[in-house]
Design a protein around this motif. Structure first.
Motif, PDB file in Angstrom:
ATOM      1  N   ALA A 196     -55.810  14.177 -15.704  1.00 16.36           N
ATOM      2  CA  ALA A 196     -57.063  13.901 -14.993  1.00 16.36           C
ATOM      3  C   ALA A 196     -57.397  12.450 -15.299  1.00 16.36           C
ATOM      4  CB  ALA A 196     -58.173  14.826 -15.464  1.00 16.36           C
ATOM      5  N   ALA A 197     -57.638  11.666 -14.244  1.00 14.90           N
ATOM      6  CA  ALA A 197     -57.827  10.237 -14.453  1.00 14.90           C
ATOM      7  C   ALA A 197     -58.800   9.651 -13.442  1.00 14.90           C
ATOM      8  CB  ALA A 197     -56.475   9.513 -14.360  1.00 14.90           C
ATOM      9  N   VAL A 198     -59.282   8.466 -13.779  1.00  9.93           N
ATOM     10  CA  VAL A 198     -60.087   7.647 -12.872  1.00  9.93           C
ATOM     11  C   VAL A 198     -59.422   6.281 -12.801  1.00  9.93           C
ATOM     12  CG1 VAL A 198     -62.267   8.848 -13.288  1.00  9.93           C
ATOM     13  CG2 VAL A 198     -61.634   6.913 -14.753  1.00  9.93           C
ATOM     14  N   HIS A 199     -59.729   5.537 -11.756  1.00 14.48           N
ATOM     15  CA  HIS A 199     -59.171   4.184 -11.677  1.00 14.48           C
ATOM     16  C   HIS A 199     -60.072   3.200 -12.405  1.00 14.48           C
ATOM     17  CE1 HIS A 199     -61.921   2.381  -8.718  1.00 14.48           C
ATOM     18  NE2 HIS A 199     -61.858   3.517  -8.036  1.00 14.48           N
ATOM     19  N   GLY A 200     -59.476   2.074 -12.788  1.00 17.39           N
ATOM     20  CA  GLY A 200     -60.204   1.027 -13.485  1.00 17.39           C
ATOM     21  C   GLY A 200     -60.339  -0.218 -12.646  1.00 17.39           C
ATOM     22  N   ASN A 201     -60.904  -1.250 -13.231  1.00 19.15           N
ATOM     23  CA  ASN A 201     -61.206  -2.469 -12.488  1.00 19.15           C
ATOM     24  C   ASN A 201     -60.001  -3.366 -12.249  1.00 19.15           C
ATOM     25  OD1 ASN A 201     -61.641  -2.868 -15.449  1.00 19.15           O
ATOM     26  ND2 ASN A 201     -61.909  -4.997 -14.829  1.00 19.15           N
ATOM     27  N   VAL A 202     -58.883  -3.162 -12.947  1.00 17.86           N
ATOM     28  CA  VAL A 202     -57.702  -3.988 -12.711  1.00 17.86           C
ATOM     29  C   VAL A 202     -56.557  -3.214 -12.068  1.00 17.86           C
ATOM     30  CG1 VAL A 202     -58.283  -5.591 -14.567  1.00 17.86           C
ATOM     31  CG2 VAL A 202     -56.690  -3.702 -15.017  1.00 17.86           C
ATOM     32  N   ASP A 203     -56.812  -1.986 -11.667  1.00 18.50           N
ATOM     33  CA  ASP A 203     -55.757  -1.174 -11.059  1.00 18.50           C
ATOM     34  C   ASP A 203     -55.405  -1.669  -9.665  1.00 18.50           C
ATOM     35  OD1 ASP A 203     -55.273   0.549 -13.198  1.00 18.50           O
ATOM     36  OD2 ASP A 203     -56.956   1.837 -12.646  1.00 18.50           O
TER      37      ASP A 203
END
Length: 167
Positions: A55-62
């Motif tokens: 389970a994941a979320v994206h980040g600001n540098v993805d």
């Protein structure tokens, strides 16, 4: 239920890789939580290939392909007691963070976040809400060690978070 928690892997970058101790804990978990900043899609795919669900979320540098696969924020509901854990990459400034995240994620027992690379485990004064940042297993920045997190969730829905030093 055992959770393995990472964030801010920032891969690939030079010869940097997830430490073996981290990979072993990820494989042994029932669920992997990643709080963003994979950078490239093959990193997500590598985690998914380890076995446990991710389970994941994206980040600001993805990269855009990671962003298109993952939400900015999410709530994971665990079978143990129906406990809910919120996830977001950037939980904002330290001042008032716990209260903001508790309000933003309503009925969640905890919020896992990343972005700062600074390990953190904070519990509300009433003990009903926790905030957890695992730091980074690959990019410690100004921190003394590479870190990750683990959590144990009991059948009655209690969550016990722990920081794990990888150095």
């Amino acid at each position: 239920m055992r959770l393995a928690i990472i964030s801010d892997t920032h891969l690939p970058r030079g010869d940097r890789a997830l430490p073996e101790a981290c990979v072993a804990r990820l494989r042994a978990a029932d669920l992997i939580l990643h709080a963003g900043d994979f950078v490239e899609l093959p990193v997500l795919e590598m985690l998914e290939a380890l076995g446990p669900p991710v389970a994941a979320v994206h980040g600001n540098v993805d990269r855009p392909d990671v962003v298109s696969r993952l939400p900015e924020r999410r709530i994971v509901t665990l079978p143990e007691g129906g406990v809910r854990i919120g996830m977001v990459h950037d939980a904002g400034p330290a001042r008032g963070r716990l209260e903001r995240q508790r309000a933003a994620f309503g009925d969640c027992a905890a919020v896992v976040f990343g972005h700062s690379h600074i390990p953190l485990h904070e519990t509300s004064s009433d003990g009903a809400f926790q905030l957890f940042n695992p730091g980074s297993p690959t990019d410690r920045r100004r921190q003394p060690r590479h870190t990750m997190g683990e959590a144990t969730v009991t059948a009655d829905g209690r969550i016990a978070f722990a920081l794990v030093d990888l150095d």
